[in-house]
Design a protein around this motif. Structure first.
Motif, PDB file in Angstrom:
ATOM      1  N   THR A  36       0.815  -1.217   0.000  1.00 12.71           N
ATOM      2  CA  THR A  36       0.000   0.000   0.000  1.00 12.71           C
ATOM      3  C   THR A  36       0.851   1.271   0.000  1.00 12.71           C
ATOM      4  OG1 THR A  36      -1.794  -1.172   1.121  1.00 12.71           O
ATOM      5  CG2 THR A  36      -1.862   1.238   1.176  1.00 12.71           C
ATOM      6  N   PRO A  37       1.872   1.391   0.866  1.00 14.26           N
ATOM      7  CA  PRO A  37       2.730   2.597   0.809  1.00 14.26           C
ATOM      8  C   PRO A  37       3.417   2.771  -0.545  1.00 14.26           C
ATOM      9  CG  PRO A  37       3.068   1.448   2.874  1.00 14.26           C
ATOM     10  CD  PRO A  37       2.220   0.547   2.025  1.00 14.26           C
ATOM     11  N   ILE A  38       3.852   1.649  -1.146  1.00 10.24           N
ATOM     12  CA  ILE A  38       4.500   1.732  -2.471  1.00 10.24           C
ATOM     13  C   ILE A  38       3.492   2.235  -3.509  1.00 10.24           C
ATOM     14  CG2 ILE A  38       5.498   0.372  -4.355  1.00 10.24           C
ATOM     15  CD1 ILE A  38       6.783  -1.416  -2.222  1.00 10.24           C
ATOM     16  N   TRP A  39       2.273   1.706  -3.442  1.00  8.48           N
ATOM     17  CA  TRP A  39       1.227   2.149  -4.370  1.00  8.48           C
ATOM     18  C   TRP A  39       0.955   3.646  -4.214  1.00  8.48           C
ATOM     19  CZ3 TRP A  39      -1.549   0.490  -8.481  1.00  8.48           C
ATOM     20  CH2 TRP A  39      -2.686   1.217  -8.803  1.00  8.48           C
ATOM     21  N   ILE A  40       0.836   4.073  -2.971  1.00  6.85           N
ATOM     22  CA  ILE A  40       0.566   5.496  -2.702  1.00  6.85           C
ATOM     23  C   ILE A  40       1.727   6.360  -3.184  1.00  6.85           C
ATOM     24  CG2 ILE A  40       0.252   7.212  -0.861  1.00  6.85           C
ATOM     25  CD1 ILE A  40      -1.252   5.048   0.717  1.00  6.85           C
ATOM     26  N   MET A  41       2.958   5.881  -2.993  1.00  5.07           N
ATOM     27  CA  MET A  41       4.140   6.632  -3.399  1.00  5.07           C
ATOM     28  C   MET A  41       4.152   6.897  -4.910  1.00  5.07           C
ATOM     29  SD  MET A  41       8.137   5.573  -2.833  1.00  5.07           S
ATOM     30  CE  MET A  41       7.787   5.112  -1.135  1.00  5.07           C
ATOM     31  N   LEU A  47      -8.846  12.169  -1.752  1.00  2.21           N
ATOM     32  CA  LEU A  47      -9.706  12.384  -0.587  1.00  2.21           C
ATOM     33  C   LEU A  47     -10.782  11.322  -0.475  1.00  2.21           C
ATOM     34  CD1 LEU A  47     -10.440  14.201   1.805  1.00  2.21           C
ATOM     35  CD2 LEU A  47     -11.874  15.553   0.241  1.00  2.21           C
ATOM     36  N   ALA A  48     -11.325  10.899  -1.615  1.00  3.34           N
ATOM     37  CA  ALA A  48     -12.400   9.898  -1.602  1.00  3.34           C
ATOM     38  C   ALA A  48     -11.924   8.597  -0.961  1.00  3.34           C
ATOM     39  CB  ALA A  48     -12.894   9.632  -3.020  1.00  3.34           C
ATOM     40  N   GLU A  49     -10.708   8.171  -1.295  1.00  2.00           N
ATOM     41  CA  GLU A  49     -10.167   6.936  -0.724  1.00  2.00           C
ATOM     42  C   GLU A  49      -9.980   7.061   0.786  1.00  2.00           C
ATOM     43  OE1 GLU A  49      -7.688   5.387  -4.665  1.00  2.00           O
ATOM     44  OE2 GLU A  49      -6.747   6.747  -3.209  1.00  2.00           O
ATOM     45  N   ILE A  50      -9.535   8.223   1.241  1.00  4.43           N
ATOM     46  CA  ILE A  50      -9.340   8.456   2.679  1.00  4.43           C
ATOM     47  C   ILE A  50     -10.677   8.450   3.406  1.00  4.43           C
ATOM     48  CG2 ILE A  50      -8.552  10.120   4.407  1.00  4.43           C
ATOM     49  CD1 ILE A  50      -6.461  11.057   2.373  1.00  4.43           C
ATOM     50  N   VAL A  51     -11.652   9.179   2.852  1.00  3.59           N
ATOM     51  CA  VAL A  51     -12.973   9.276   3.489  1.00  3.59           C
ATOM     52  C   VAL A  51     -13.647   7.920   3.560  1.00  3.59           C
ATOM     53  CG1 VAL A  51     -15.307  10.204   3.229  1.00  3.59           C
ATOM     54  CG2 VAL A  51     -13.323  11.700   2.915  1.00  3.59           C
ATOM     55  N   ILE A  52     -13.606   7.170   2.455  1.00  6.82           N
ATOM     56  CA  ILE A  52     -14.242   5.852   2.429  1.00  6.82           C
ATOM     57  C   ILE A  52     -13.542   4.895   3.390  1.00  6.82           C
ATOM     58  CG2 ILE A  52     -14.669   3.813   0.996  1.00  6.82           C
ATOM     59  CD1 ILE A  52     -15.192   5.780  -1.332  1.00  6.82           C
ATOM     60  N   ALA A  53     -12.210   4.968   3.452  1.00  4.69           N
ATOM     61  CA  ALA A  53     -11.460   4.115   4.382  1.00  4.69           C
ATOM     62  C   ALA A  53     -11.865   4.397   5.826  1.00  4.69           C
ATOM     63  CB  ALA A  53      -9.967   4.323   4.202  1.00  4.69           C
ATOM     64  N   LEU A 193      -6.767  -1.486  -1.863  1.00  3.94           N
ATOM     65  CA  LEU A 193      -5.596  -1.466  -0.986  1.00  3.94           C
ATOM     66  C   LEU A 193      -5.827  -0.605   0.254  1.00  3.94           C
ATOM     67  CD1 LEU A 193      -2.673  -1.167  -3.570  1.00  3.94           C
ATOM     68  CD2 LEU A 193      -3.229  -3.150  -2.139  1.00  3.94           C
ATOM     69  N   ILE A 194      -6.402   0.585   0.071  1.00  9.52           N
ATOM     70  CA  ILE A 194      -6.517   1.555   1.168  1.00  9.52           C
ATOM     71  C   ILE A 194      -7.774   1.317   2.011  1.00  9.52           C
ATOM     72  CG2 ILE A 194      -6.757   4.013   1.725  1.00  9.52           C
ATOM     73  CD1 ILE A 194      -5.113   4.442  -0.984  1.00  9.52           C
ATOM     74  N   ALA A 195      -8.928   1.311   1.349  1.00  6.02           N
ATOM     75  CA  ALA A 195     -10.188   1.137   2.086  1.00  6.02           C
ATOM     76  C   ALA A 195     -10.494  -0.328   2.361  1.00  6.02           C
ATOM     77  CB  ALA A 195     -11.338   1.764   1.294  1.00  6.02           C
ATOM     78  N   GLY A 196      -9.772  -1.209   1.669  1.00  9.91           N
ATOM     79  CA  GLY A 196      -9.978  -2.630   1.875  1.00  9.91           C
ATOM     80  C   GLY A 196      -8.960  -3.218   2.831  1.00  9.91           C
ATOM     81  N   VAL A 197      -7.754  -3.451   2.335  1.00 10.97           N
ATOM     82  CA  VAL A 197      -6.744  -4.179   3.120  1.00 10.97           C
ATOM     83  C   VAL A 197      -6.180  -3.354   4.273  1.00 10.97           C
ATOM     84  CG1 VAL A 197      -4.595  -5.471   3.018  1.00 10.97           C
ATOM     85  CG2 VAL A 197      -6.156  -5.527   1.066  1.00 10.97           C
ATOM     86  N   LEU A 198      -5.757  -2.121   3.991  1.00  9.21           N
ATOM     87  CA  LEU A 198      -5.184  -1.289   5.062  1.00  9.21           C
ATOM     88  C   LEU A 198      -6.213  -1.069   6.176  1.00  9.21           C
ATOM     89  CD1 LEU A 198      -2.909   0.447   6.206  1.00  9.21           C
ATOM     90  CD2 LEU A 198      -3.776   2.364   4.829  1.00  9.21           C
ATOM     91  N   ARG A 199      -7.426  -0.749   5.789  1.00  7.83           N
ATOM     92  CA  ARG A 199      -8.499  -0.568   6.777  1.00  7.83           C
ATOM     93  C   ARG A 199      -8.725  -1.837   7.582  1.00  7.83           C
ATOM     94  NH1 ARG A 199     -12.606  -3.890   6.880  1.00  7.83           N
ATOM     95  NH2 ARG A 199     -12.538  -3.792   4.601  1.00  7.83           N
ATOM     96  N   LEU A 200      -8.687  -2.989   6.921  1.00  6.20           N
ATOM     97  CA  LEU A 200      -8.898  -4.268   7.588  1.00  6.20           C
ATOM     98  C   LEU A 200      -7.846  -4.525   8.661  1.00  6.20           C
ATOM     99  CD1 LEU A 200     -10.268  -7.052   7.849  1.00  6.20           C
ATOM    100  CD2 LEU A 200      -8.765  -7.850   6.004  1.00  6.20           C
TER     101      LEU A 200
END
Length: 388
Positions: A36-41, A47-53, A193-200
């Protein structure tokens, strides 16, 4: 030689590993901390991904606390079937096993708390074990087939629907919902990755803290018969479950944080649902029982602290006498309060009788208040703030 033999023997005697659980924790953690950090990099985050997460974090986390825990495990309230379905899906999305299995484990935990060979996640076996280690080996293999302590839940259609179709619900909820939201947002993989796995992974460890950290760090204002602790900081990260000492003595209360300022969003959600007719029969512990438990613990702590003083016997006797007076006045107060509430409900009583009851109540209330102030002054004089 004996030490080596003992080491080998301990390894042999360890229960077998649970490969599926290990794989889930290892893979999701690796994706959350590395992929996830590599993807974000390289691709950024919007904002939508952050809010949904964040929204899914609260939804799935509170599906565990308001659903798995307070609704099904402890039956602290009744919910409309639509609420049950929403919480069942959110609980599956949190990937913490089915309602039936989770509740069975939790009921065993409360019945045998801190008993190492019976409590599934006994805190007395250490932080690692109570946090996640208990799920990595088959320490109690019978837990996966014996649901005899949840016969009531086996009659719940929503519970059994989720239990019988758990894996498909998990996959659809975690990949279908986040994938659909990602498609709408224009970034399917990023959303997963963000709202799914990282959130999990975050939800996992936040809720695991209730089994581990909430039995290690904090105070015990209501009971010292188990390791459960009250900690407002933990409550901030566990949707209000950090008031764990209270919960372990009053487990059938729909609240964990009983004061209005206690951060307990799960309590607020349940109360809000009741106001719109989606929840009912909210169970609360009587104030007298709560206050009695708290005062008894103060007495215990005071005696424990003062016993080594030169004039300990005299001081302890004084403390005991004031406590006995306080308990007596407390009983009078709550009896008068109950009588007054009953009188207000009965229109048959003459007005002068109501006035007489009201006057007696206020007089007893004032007497109880003064004795409480006297007790707290005495307690504070001999004691510094104590953490159990």
């Amino acid at each position: 030689m004996y030490a080596e033999f003992k080491k080998v023997k301990s390894k042999v005697n360890k229960p077998p590993l649970i490969p599926l659980n290990i794989a889930v924790f290892c893979i999701t953690t690796a994706i959350a901390l590395i992929a996830t950090p590599i993807w974000i990099m390289f691709n950024g985050i919007d904002l939508a991904e952050i809010v949904i997460a964040v929204l899914l974090f609260f939804y799935t986390g509170m599906s565990i606390t308001a659903g798995y825990h307070r609704l099904w495990s402890h039956k602290t309230y009744d919910a409309h079937w639509t609420v049950k379905i929403i919480l069942a899906i959110g609980g599956a999305m949190a990937v913490q096993n089915s309602i039936l299995h989770w509740s069975s484990d939790h009921r065993v935990h409360h019945r045998h708390v801190d008993v190492n060979d019976k409590d599934p996640y006994s805190a007395k076996k250490g932080f690692w074990f109570s946090h996640i280690g208990w799920m990595l080996r088959e320490y109690q293999a019978e837990r996966y087939t014996d649901y005899s302590n949840c016969r009531d839940l086996q009659k719940d259609k929503v519970v059994m629907w989720q239990h019988n179709h758990y894996l498909p619900i998990v996959l659809i909820a975690n990949f279908g919902i986040t994938g659909l939201l990602g498609w709408i947002n224009g970034d399917i993989l990023g959303m997963i990755l963000i709202a799914g796995v990282l959130r999990l992974v975050v939800v996992h460890h936040v809720t695991f803290f209730i089994n581990s950290l909430a039995h290690i760090w904090g105070s015990r204002p209501y009971t010292d018969t188990n390791t459960a602790r009250d900690n407002g900081i933990i409550a901030l990260f566990t949707f209000g479950e950090g008031y764990h000492n209270y919960h372990h003595i009053f487990e059938y209360d729909y609240r964990n944080g009983i004061k209005w300022w206690h951060y307990d969003p799960t309590k607020w959600l349940i109360k809000s649902l009741s106001l719109v007719g989606l929840a009912k029969n909210l169970r609360k512990t009587p104030d007298q029982r709560i206050e009695a438990a708290r005062l008894l613990m103060q007495l215990k702590y005071a005696k424990k602290r003062l016993v080594h003083l030169p004039n300990a016997e005299e001081i302890v006797n004084n403390i005991q006498q004031e406590y006995d007076v306080l308990v007596h006045k407390m009983s009078e107060y709550y009896a008068a309060k109950k009588k007054l509430m009953l009188a207000k409900k009965q229109a048959l009583l003459a007005s002068y009788e109501k006035l007489e009851i009201d006057f007696a109540y206020r007089e007893i209330q004032q007497s109880f208040k003064l004795q409480k102030e006297k007790w707290q002054t005495l307690y504070s004089y001999y004691m510094t703030p104590i953490q159990a």
